[in-house]
Design an enzyme around this catalytic site. Structure first.
Site, PDB file in Angstrom:
ATOM      1  N   LYS A   1       0.861  -1.192   0.000  1.00 11.05           N
ATOM      2  CA  LYS A   1       0.000   0.000   0.000  1.00 11.05           C
ATOM      3  C   LYS A   1       0.890   1.232   0.000  1.00 11.05           C
ATOM      4  O   LYS A   1       1.912   1.276   0.714  1.00 11.05           O
ATOM      5  CB  LYS A   1      -0.868   0.008   1.277  1.00 11.05           C
ATOM      6  CG  LYS A   1      -1.557   1.346   1.580  1.00 11.05           C
ATOM      7  CD  LYS A   1      -2.634   1.704   0.578  1.00 11.05           C
ATOM      8  CE  LYS A   1      -3.247   3.079   0.878  1.00 11.05           C
ATOM      9  NZ  LYS A   1      -4.176   3.530  -0.186  1.00 11.05           N
TER      10      LYS A   1
ATOM     11  N   CYS B   1      -2.297  10.152  -6.058  1.00 11.21           N
ATOM     12  CA  CYS B   1      -3.379   9.883  -5.120  1.00 11.21           C
ATOM     13  C   CYS B   1      -4.408  11.018  -5.218  1.00 11.21           C
ATOM     14  O   CYS B   1      -4.084  12.176  -4.981  1.00 11.21           O
ATOM     15  CB  CYS B   1      -2.879   9.778  -3.686  1.00 11.21           C
ATOM     16  SG  CYS B   1      -4.249   9.429  -2.557  1.00 11.21           S
TER      17      CYS B   1
HETATM   18  C1  LIG Z   1      -2.518   6.478  -2.341  1.00 10.90           C
HETATM   19  C2  LIG Z   1      -3.781   6.876  -2.301  1.00 10.90           C
HETATM   20  C3  LIG Z   1      -4.808   6.410  -3.236  1.00 10.90           C
HETATM   21  C4  LIG Z   1      -6.082   6.154  -2.798  1.00 10.90           C
HETATM   22  C5  LIG Z   1      -6.520   6.376  -1.400  1.00 10.90           C
HETATM   23  O1  LIG Z   1      -5.839   5.914  -0.444  1.00 10.90           O
HETATM   24  O2  LIG Z   1      -7.565   7.065  -1.279  1.00 10.90           O
HETATM   25  N1  LIG Z   1      -7.047   5.728  -3.669  1.00 10.90           N
HETATM   26  C6  LIG Z   1      -6.772   5.556  -5.006  1.00 10.90           C
HETATM   27  O3  LIG Z   1      -7.653   5.175  -5.808  1.00 10.90           O
HETATM   28  N2  LIG Z   1      -5.504   5.787  -5.452  1.00 10.90           N
HETATM   29  C7  LIG Z   1      -4.508   6.221  -4.638  1.00 10.90           C
HETATM   30  O4  LIG Z   1      -3.371   6.425  -5.132  1.00 10.90           O
END
Ligand SMILES: C=Cc1c(C(=O)O)[nH]c(=O)[nH]c1=O
Length: 309
Positions: free
Chosen positions: A44, A128
């Site tokens: 993550k 993000c």
């Molecule tokens: C790293 C945060 C991301 C997130 C998030 O943690 O909200 N959601 C996404 O669809 N892509 C992201 O890159």
């Protein structure tokens, strides 16, 4: 560093891995990925310190995909460094995703990855869409250039970037020009979710997720055509880099399309979230069947060989 065949000295067992953020927040999930049929895996996206992320509900399944505004919940960079230290690299390669909230945070995290000398490959998340108040770096081309210059001088190994989708040929040209100036940028992962979509519940006349008045990143089948376009656009414009495809994959055919468009590895997000790590076994079998029907013995025979009319 050609990701598709030789990686840590040997080919991947499958050109499949998870998309960062899905099934990779905590050790139990990372262990499940390590035990799965995926050929590689990614953590993550992490920040310097642990984050709870946005208030729930923050993920919702849609008829053809998903909407999420997780808000970068993660255990903090040290947690994933600890995992990277324990990971069995002979089993499968590990990518390490970083999404620091500031350039300084990114530099601090990257310096620690450097010092830990883990064989993990850095995937720098510049896309993000869900941290309120923070615009995506990859949509600010000057900021993109600065971040790549800073990280390139702070980190001595090849690394990759996770990009948002672009929707304009001029933007493909401009971003590729910037990326091509950084030879350490060895791979490009296209795409992150399509930022700031909105879906509505007809019965309650309400949005589906709590953060950002219901605005969130769109994933799943909805994004396949955009994902394929971004994979192919950067494949054509960045011949010295590998492309990792991500977006809209739920069948062996989708995997085949990403590879034909130029991807070396294909990441699975929404479908993995919904179906779990067994999906890798199904996709691997479906891809093998398609290759058999078409008479392809290796991916190299068709990878990037999308024909035009
Ligand atoms: C790293 C945060 C991301 C997130 C998030 O943690 O909200 N959601 C996404 O669809 N892509 C992201 O890159």
């Amino acid at each position: 560093l050609d990701l598709s065949t030789f990686f840590l000295g040997r080919p991947l067992t499958a050109p499949l891995m998870n998309a960062s953020g899905v099934w990779c927040n905590v050790n139990s999930q990372l262990h499940a990925l390590a035990e799965s049929e995926a050929g590689a895996m990614v953590t993550k996206s992490c920040t310097l310190l642990r984050r709870d992320g946005n208030p729930e509900p923050r993920y919702h399944t849609l008829t053809m995909g998903s909407i999420n505004s997780m808000g970068l919940p993660n255990e903090g960079h040290q947690y994933y460094l600890d995992y990277a230290e324990r990971h069995d690299y002979e089993n499968k390669p590990l990518f390490f995703s970083v999404a620091g909230l500031t350039l300084d945070d990114n530099l601090t995290i990257v310096a620690q990855i450097q010092d830990a000398y883990t064989p993990a490959l850095l995937e720098l998340n510049l896309s993000c869409p869900n941290v309120p108040g923070k615009a995506q770096i990859a949509y600010d081309f000057d900021a993109l250039d600065v971040v790549l210059a800073e990280i390139s001088s702070a980190y001595s190994r090849p690394f990759g970037v996770k990009l948002p989708p672009y929707f304009d040929i001029a933007h493909f040209d401009e971003v590729a020009d910037i990326l091509n100036r950084y030879e350490k940028v060895n791979f490009i992962t296209c795409i992150n979710s399509i930022g700031n979509g909105l879906m509505i519940d007809m019965e309650s006349e309400t949005v589906l997720i709590k953060p950002k008045q219901g605005f969130g990143g769109i994933g799943g089948e909805y994004v396949l055509p955009t994902a394929l376009a971004n994979v192919n656009a950067f494949y054509q414009r960045c011949p010295k880099k590998s492309i990792i495809g991500c977006g809209g994959v739920n069948t062996g055919e989708h995997v085949f399309m990403h590879l034909l468009a130029g991807a070396s590895i294909v990441q699975i997000g929404t479908a993995l979230y919904e179906q779990g790590p067994e999906i890798f076994e199904r996709l691997k079998a479906e891809l093998a069947l398609i290759m058999q029907e078409k008479g392809y013995k290796t991916i190299r025979e068709f990878q990037g060989k999308l024909k035009t009319l």
